[in-house]
Design an enzyme around this catalytic site. Sequence first.
Site, PDB file in Angstrom:
ATOM      1  N   GLY A  88     -77.751   8.773 -66.009  1.00  0.00           N
ATOM      2  CA  GLY A  88     -78.630   8.298 -67.065  1.00  0.00           C
ATOM      3  C   GLY A  88     -78.755   9.302 -68.194  1.00  0.00           C
ATOM      4  N   LEU A  89     -79.956   9.401 -68.763  1.00  0.00           N
ATOM      5  CA  LEU A  89     -80.236  10.267 -69.910  1.00  0.00           C
ATOM      6  C   LEU A  89     -79.316   9.939 -71.078  1.00  0.00           C
ATOM      7  CD1 LEU A  89     -80.774  13.710 -68.114  1.00  0.00           C
ATOM      8  CD2 LEU A  89     -82.526  12.181 -69.012  1.00  0.00           C
ATOM      9  N   CYS A  90     -79.125   8.648 -71.319  1.00  0.00           N
ATOM     10  CA  CYS A  90     -78.227   8.229 -72.397  1.00  0.00           C
ATOM     11  C   CYS A  90     -78.838   7.090 -73.220  1.00  0.00           C
ATOM     12  CB  CYS A  90     -76.874   7.808 -71.828  1.00  0.00           C
ATOM     13  SG  CYS A  90     -76.970   6.549 -70.541  1.00  0.00           S
ATOM     14  N   GLY A  91     -80.155   7.073 -73.310  1.00  0.00           N
ATOM     15  CA  GLY A  91     -80.817   6.057 -74.115  1.00  0.00           C
ATOM     16  C   GLY A  91     -80.585   4.654 -73.562  1.00  0.00           C
ATOM     17  N   PHE A  93     -77.796   2.940 -73.577  1.00  0.00           N
ATOM     18  CA  PHE A  93     -76.366   2.670 -73.404  1.00  0.00           C
ATOM     19  C   PHE A  93     -76.099   1.683 -72.263  1.00  0.00           C
ATOM     20  CE2 PHE A  93     -72.396   3.803 -71.146  1.00  0.00           C
ATOM     21  CZ  PHE A  93     -71.483   3.541 -72.142  1.00  0.00           C
TER      22      PHE A  93
END
Length: 292
Positions: A88-91, A93
């Site tokens: 994760g940590l990708c908005g 996406f």
Amino acid sequence: MPSLKEFRNRIASVKSTQKITKALQMVAAAKLKRAQSQAEAARPYAQRMARVIANLAAAVSGESAPLLLRGTGADQVHLVVVMTSERGLCGGFNTQIVRAAKERIDTLLKAGKTVKILAVGKKGRDQLKRQHGDKIVGYVDLSSFRNINAEASNIVRAAILERFNAGEFDVATLFFSQFKSVISQVPTALQLIPARAPDGVTPPDLKGSVYEYEPSEEEILEALLPLYLNGQILQALLENQAGFYGAQMTATDNATRNAGDLIKKLTTRYNRQRQANITKELIEIISGAEAL
């Protein structure tokens, strides 16, 4: 009102978070350049291969066509292959890809079709599990691959062809995110089986020439279609990888900026509270002196 110690602990905590997001941003930026180069380098091959397939397929029809090209002849059972990231940590996406897949799934279900889901990537599987958990028939874990390569695409292709050869579905559609820029990734649907060229791909202009193939078009397609399928999957994986790093770089940059703003606000409140405590102590000292 929080104490000065609580303010100091909160500021220290946010600063630690800011260091982490800044480090993630730098890592994503470094990996993005390589991933973007790989995705862009693979596009000409995928487009050229699609044109060749389109040209050969135009001369083949009916029962003589390879199975991957003609399919089962039915349109009842659909396999939706949802390709997302493992992390994760990708908005938004992964959410954008899953949303596009859900829209297709809902449309198919309303039309009375049977839907099966093959998840490629943990994040897509976790999101789809909440609403369509009973339709997930498989999960392909690519977390062990630090960089996407042909071996990764072979694993995905094998998972799809194994189910197709077993007669488990009629049509397979792949959902992934096409990389446009660091701030733009476009969710895309690509039909894999029956094989067909992506929208916008046209057969090459032969300018009136007539070609005779040896061996026949059917035999050439029989050999090329598995390679074409693998190429399309590899292209999608590379596009997804570049899009993930672009989205992660943007998301962590925003998180770093937000952490900086929060640190400024907390520092201002800390200074005000500290000043208020000092003023209160001075008032108490002066009041005590006057009382004497």
